[in-house]
Write a protein that holds these residues in place. Structure first.
Motif, PDB file in Angstrom:
ATOM      1  N   ILE A 167       0.953  -1.159  -0.019  1.00 55.76           N
ATOM      2  CA  ILE A 167       0.076   0.027  -0.050  1.00 55.76           C
ATOM      3  C   ILE A 167       1.011   1.428   0.089  1.00 55.76           C
ATOM      4  O   ILE A 167       0.508   2.470  -0.724  1.00 55.76           O
ATOM      5  CB  ILE A 167      -1.068  -0.047   1.285  1.00 55.76           C
ATOM      6  N   ARG A 170       1.909   2.106  -3.189  1.00 54.77           N
ATOM      7  CA  ARG A 170       0.931   2.630  -4.317  1.00 54.77           C
ATOM      8  C   ARG A 170       0.648   3.834  -3.843  1.00 54.77           C
ATOM      9  O   ARG A 170       0.402   4.755  -4.636  1.00 54.77           O
ATOM     10  CB  ARG A 170      -0.377   1.755  -4.135  1.00 54.77           C
ATOM     11  N   VAL A 188      -6.347   7.570  -4.710  1.00 63.13           N
ATOM     12  CA  VAL A 188      -7.788   6.836  -4.930  1.00 63.13           C
ATOM     13  C   VAL A 188      -8.408   7.215  -6.108  1.00 63.13           C
ATOM     14  O   VAL A 188      -9.335   6.605  -6.635  1.00 63.13           O
ATOM     15  CB  VAL A 188      -8.514   6.982  -3.657  1.00 63.13           C
ATOM     16  N   SER A 191      -7.312   5.150  -8.418  1.00 58.48           N
ATOM     17  CA  SER A 191      -7.595   3.538  -8.304  1.00 58.48           C
ATOM     18  C   SER A 191      -8.929   3.670  -7.264  1.00 58.48           C
ATOM     19  O   SER A 191      -8.419   3.484  -6.086  1.00 58.48           O
ATOM     20  CB  SER A 191      -6.452   3.001  -7.889  1.00 58.48           C
ATOM     21  N   GLU A 193     -10.699   1.480  -6.295  1.00 60.76           N
ATOM     22  CA  GLU A 193     -10.761   0.261  -5.693  1.00 60.76           C
ATOM     23  C   GLU A 193      -9.903   0.479  -4.143  1.00 60.76           C
ATOM     24  O   GLU A 193     -10.273  -0.403  -3.292  1.00 60.76           O
ATOM     25  CB  GLU A 193     -10.321  -0.724  -6.343  1.00 60.76           C
ATOM     26  N   LEU A 194      -9.156   1.506  -4.232  1.00 61.94           N
ATOM     27  CA  LEU A 194      -8.201   1.587  -2.830  1.00 61.94           C
ATOM     28  C   LEU A 194      -9.007   2.528  -1.840  1.00 61.94           C
ATOM     29  O   LEU A 194      -8.344   2.852  -0.786  1.00 61.94           O
ATOM     30  CB  LEU A 194      -6.906   2.135  -3.236  1.00 61.94           C
ATOM     31  N   GLU A 196     -11.464   2.157   0.453  1.00 62.96           N
ATOM     32  CA  GLU A 196     -11.340   1.403   1.737  1.00 62.96           C
ATOM     33  C   GLU A 196     -10.330   0.503   1.843  1.00 62.96           C
ATOM     34  O   GLU A 196     -10.538  -0.660   2.514  1.00 62.96           O
ATOM     35  CB  GLU A 196     -12.649   0.798   1.928  1.00 62.96           C
ATOM     36  N   CYS A 197      -8.749   0.946   1.441  1.00 59.55           N
ATOM     37  CA  CYS A 197      -7.943  -0.147   1.611  1.00 59.55           C
ATOM     38  C   CYS A 197      -7.418  -0.487   3.077  1.00 59.55           C
ATOM     39  O   CYS A 197      -6.742  -1.366   3.137  1.00 59.55           O
ATOM     40  CB  CYS A 197      -6.672   0.383   0.929  1.00 59.55           C
TER      41      CYS A 197
END
Length: 222
Positions: A167, A170, A188, A191, A193-194, A196-197
């Motif tokens: 993480i 990224r 975010v 991307s 999808e991150l 709620e990483c």
């Protein structure tokens, strides 16, 4: 037309008259129409009545955090008590054991109609444990400690460390070893999808839809 058939019409009218100024104020700060706000605040009012029915003395002014937690669990599909505690702190900006009508309405607006930008800022606030404007590595470890399968304690610790490294690679855009809001927001946006990483900070979308269709005038399927 009555908003809630479980309340006597006179009681509903008195409540709506009492909150008319609150509704006008919240219209500028939420994504709800007047009628939707009245409906969401009637739910709050019924939670207050429920507190009295379970042994409260007189009419309480605010619902409790425990009641709010129950809503998260039974209505919104969120049961992680530790994460819910962080969500409370992000929404309420304080350590009170109560949830105001304003906080309730703003939270419902975010969860049911919030923009992507609003959700980015909110999720970052949930993950910013110390409210420093950054997410430190040790905070990432804490947030992710339940995100791995615990076969053995050592394996779990190493798995979390590996996940944090991934993480950070990224999201840590300025390579300073932590994640700022700018790092988080820019990553975010690229991307989604991150978002709620570091753990579930937003309600289950199917639960949100099932809840929203009971009173919102217009609901988009997720």
């Amino acid at each position: 037309m009555s908003l809630d058939l479980t309340l006597e019409s006179g009681e509903e009218i008195r409540f709506l008259n009492r909150i008319s100024s609150t509704v006008r104020q919240l219209l500028r700060r939420t994504h709800f129409t007047t009628r939707e706000l009245e409906a969401i605040l009637l739910i709050y009012y019924k939670l207050l009545k429920d507190e009295v029915g379970h042994g409260g003395r007189g009419q309480p002014r605010f619902i409790t955090r425990q009641q709010f937690t129950t809503v998260f669990d039974t209505v919104l599909g969120m049961s992680d008590s530790v994460m819910i505690g962080r969500i409370h702190a992000a929404l309420d900006k304080g350590a009170s054991s109560f949830v105001t009508m304003e906080t309730w309405a703003l939270a419902m607006s975010l969860f049911l109609r919030g923009t992507f930008e609003e959700k980015i800022r909110y999720c970052f606030q949930v993950y910013d444990i110390q409210k420093e404007g950054i997410i430190r590595r040790d905070h990432m470890m804490l947030l992710l400690k339940n995100a791995t399968i615990k076969h053995q304690e050592e394996d779990s610790e190493e798995a979390v460390k590996d996940l944090v490294d991934i993480i950070l690679h990224r999201m840590d855009l300025d390579r300073d070893g932590s994640i700022s809001f700018q790092d988080f927001s820019e990553t975010v946006r690229r991307s989604p999808e991150l978002l709620e990483c570091f753990g579930q900070a937003l309600p289950d979308r199917r639960k949100v839809y099932a809840f929203a269709i009971t009173f919102l005038e217009k609901v988009h399927k997720f």
